[in-house]
Write a protein that holds these residues in place. Structure first.
Motif, PDB file in Angstrom:
ATOM      1  N   ILE A   1     -27.584  13.623 -11.274  1.00  0.00           N
ATOM      2  CA  ILE A   1     -26.789  14.863 -11.241  1.00  0.00           C
ATOM      3  C   ILE A   1     -25.989  15.022 -12.531  1.00  0.00           C
ATOM      4  O   ILE A   1     -25.940  16.095 -13.138  1.00  0.00           O
ATOM      5  N   ARG A   2     -25.348  13.918 -12.971  1.00  0.00           N
ATOM      6  CA  ARG A   2     -24.492  13.978 -14.159  1.00  0.00           C
ATOM      7  C   ARG A   2     -25.322  14.198 -15.429  1.00  0.00           C
ATOM      8  O   ARG A   2     -24.959  15.025 -16.274  1.00  0.00           O
ATOM      9  N   HIS A   3     -26.441  13.493 -15.514  1.00  0.00           N
ATOM     10  CA  HIS A   3     -27.245  13.563 -16.736  1.00  0.00           C
ATOM     11  C   HIS A   3     -27.857  14.959 -16.930  1.00  0.00           C
ATOM     12  O   HIS A   3     -27.956  15.459 -18.051  1.00  0.00           O
ATOM     13  N   HIS A   4     -28.278  15.560 -15.813  1.00  0.00           N
ATOM     14  CA  HIS A   4     -28.930  16.873 -15.904  1.00  0.00           C
ATOM     15  C   HIS A   4     -28.024  18.012 -15.461  1.00  0.00           C
ATOM     16  O   HIS A   4     -28.491  19.146 -15.295  1.00  0.00           O
ATOM     17  N   GLN A   5     -26.737  17.673 -15.208  1.00  0.00           N
ATOM     18  CA  GLN A   5     -25.739  18.683 -14.833  1.00  0.00           C
ATOM     19  C   GLN A   5     -26.202  19.500 -13.634  1.00  0.00           C
ATOM     20  O   GLN A   5     -26.138  20.739 -13.634  1.00  0.00           O
ATOM     21  N   LEU A   6     -26.664  18.803 -12.587  1.00  0.00           N
ATOM     22  CA  LEU A   6     -27.142  19.465 -11.370  1.00  0.00           C
ATOM     23  C   LEU A   6     -25.961  19.666 -10.420  1.00  0.00           C
ATOM     24  O   LEU A   6     -25.869  19.046  -9.359  1.00  0.00           O
ATOM     25  N   ARG A   7     -25.067  20.562 -10.785  1.00  0.00           N
ATOM     26  CA  ARG A   7     -23.866  20.745  -9.970  1.00  0.00           C
ATOM     27  C   ARG A   7     -24.196  21.389  -8.627  1.00  0.00           C
ATOM     28  O   ARG A   7     -23.610  21.085  -7.611  1.00  0.00           O
ATOM     29  N   PHE A   8     -25.129  22.325  -8.654  1.00  0.00           N
ATOM     30  CA  PHE A   8     -25.433  23.054  -7.426  1.00  0.00           C
ATOM     31  C   PHE A   8     -26.891  22.843  -7.033  1.00  0.00           C
ATOM     32  O   PHE A   8     -27.775  22.791  -7.883  1.00  0.00           O
ATOM     33  N   SER A   9     -27.114  22.725  -5.752  1.00  0.00           N
ATOM     34  CA  SER A   9     -28.478  22.553  -5.271  1.00  0.00           C
ATOM     35  C   SER A   9     -29.159  23.913  -5.163  1.00  0.00           C
ATOM     36  O   SER A   9     -28.507  24.951  -5.112  1.00  0.00           O
ATOM     37  N   VAL A  10     -30.485  23.887  -5.131  1.00  0.00           N
ATOM     38  CA  VAL A  10     -31.216  25.143  -4.967  1.00  0.00           C
ATOM     39  C   VAL A  10     -31.177  25.561  -3.503  1.00  0.00           C
ATOM     40  O   VAL A  10     -30.763  24.810  -2.633  1.00  0.00           O
ATOM     41  N   SER A  11     -31.619  26.766  -3.244  1.00  0.00           N
ATOM     42  CA  SER A  11     -31.449  27.338  -1.916  1.00  0.00           C
ATOM     43  C   SER A  11     -32.466  26.790  -0.924  1.00  0.00           C
ATOM     44  O   SER A  11     -33.345  25.995  -1.260  1.00  0.00           O
ATOM     45  N   THR A  12     -32.311  27.260   0.311  1.00  0.00           N
ATOM     46  CA  THR A  12     -33.238  26.895   1.376  1.00  0.00           C
ATOM     47  C   THR A  12     -34.202  28.057   1.626  1.00  0.00           C
ATOM     48  O   THR A  12     -33.962  29.192   1.209  1.00  0.00           O
ATOM     49  N   TYR A  13     -35.302  27.769   2.305  1.00  0.00           N
ATOM     50  CA  TYR A  13     -36.244  28.840   2.654  1.00  0.00           C
ATOM     51  C   TYR A  13     -35.643  29.759   3.718  1.00  0.00           C
ATOM     52  O   TYR A  13     -35.857  30.974   3.686  1.00  0.00           O
ATOM     53  N   LEU A  14     -34.891  29.197   4.663  1.00  0.00           N
ATOM     54  CA  LEU A  14     -34.222  29.992   5.690  1.00  0.00           C
ATOM     55  C   LEU A  14     -32.745  30.133   5.326  1.00  0.00           C
ATOM     56  O   LEU A  14     -32.155  29.208   4.760  1.00  0.00           O
ATOM     57  N   ASN A  15     -32.137  31.285   5.671  1.00  0.00           N
ATOM     58  CA  ASN A  15     -30.707  31.439   5.407  1.00  0.00           C
ATOM     59  C   ASN A  15     -29.901  30.604   6.411  1.00  0.00           C
ATOM     60  O   ASN A  15     -30.457  30.019   7.356  1.00  0.00           O
ATOM     61  N   ALA A  16     -28.581  30.551   6.199  1.00  0.00           N
ATOM     62  CA  ALA A  16     -27.723  29.667   7.000  1.00  0.00           C
ATOM     63  C   ALA A  16     -27.793  29.947   8.501  1.00  0.00           C
ATOM     64  O   ALA A  16     -27.951  29.009   9.299  1.00  0.00           O
TER      65      ALA A  16
END
Length: 219
Positions: A82-97
């Motif tokens: 996460i730190r090395h590639h600055q992945l602060r936020f995850s990608v979304s899901t196929y279904l909404n919440a």
């Protein structure tokens, strides 16, 4: 101690189950890893409680190895990624919440149907709710691997699935072979290292860990 043990087991079963649900809802990779650490800590506590009945040096070594891999090594690799590639936020899901929560509710309800009765009957007296919770954790973790578009979230889904299987074995009273536990822990360690390296290669190639951007891998 014996009179509070059921409450302790129920609390730990809840701590194993809840992160599997919240892994579907969190939008930050660092929060997802923290949820996995919390779930793994509950598994570690369950393993330590299990040693009170059948202590052996090999079993203690297996538990220490499990704690080292799940609470130290795996989080280190994930936070480094996460730190090395600055992945602060995850990608979304196929279904909404809302739809995701609806599917989770259906999975929990499904576990309590006749279809899963042969598995639920494995539970020792008074531990049926614990076994139901662990089966629900397994199904929700499998759904996480399908519903998330991010490779990191899918990796956490696989590890959450493994935690659910361990919880199921403990609550069902299945015999814990220390040598087998050591082998599984070693396999998890190797898998984490390879998966982290593979994820880093994917990010360098595609600039994202969103699996929907990797359609050219079919060629």
């Amino acid at each position: 101690m014996e009179h509070i043990l059921p409450q302790i087991l129920l609390m730990l079963a809840t701590v194993v189950f809840a992160p599997a649900v919240f892994l579907h809802l969190t939008h930050k990779n660092s929060s997802a890893v923290a949820l996995y650490i919390l779930q793994s800590a509950a598994i570690a506590c369950l393993l330590v409680l299990a040693t009170f009945e059948q202590f052996s040096p090999l079993l203690a070594l297996a538990i220490l190895s499990t704690i080292a891999v799940k609470l130290v090594i795996a989080p280190y690799f994930f936070f480094r990624l996460i730190r090395h590639h600055q992945l602060r936020f995850s990608v979304s899901t196929y279904l909404n919440a809302p739809l995701t929560l609806a599917v989770i509710a259906m999975l929990v309800a499904l576990v309590q149907t006749d279809f899963f009765k042969p598995l639920v009957r494995l539970a020792p007296s008074g531990q049926t709710p614990l076994l139901i919770t662990s089966i629900a954790t397994i199904l929700i973790s499998m759904f996480l691997m399908i519903n998330r578009k991010g490779a990191l979230s899918q990796m956490l889904g696989i590890l959450s699935l493994e935690n659910g299987i361990v919880a199921f074995a403990l609550f069902a009273g299945l015999e814990q072979n220390p040598a087998l536990q050591l082998g599984i822990t070693f396999n998890i360690l190797i898998w984490i290292v390879i998966a982290s390296l593979f994820a880093a290669m994917i990010f360098r190639q595609h600039g994202s860990l969103d699996v929907t951007t990797m359609k050219e891998l079919h060629d």
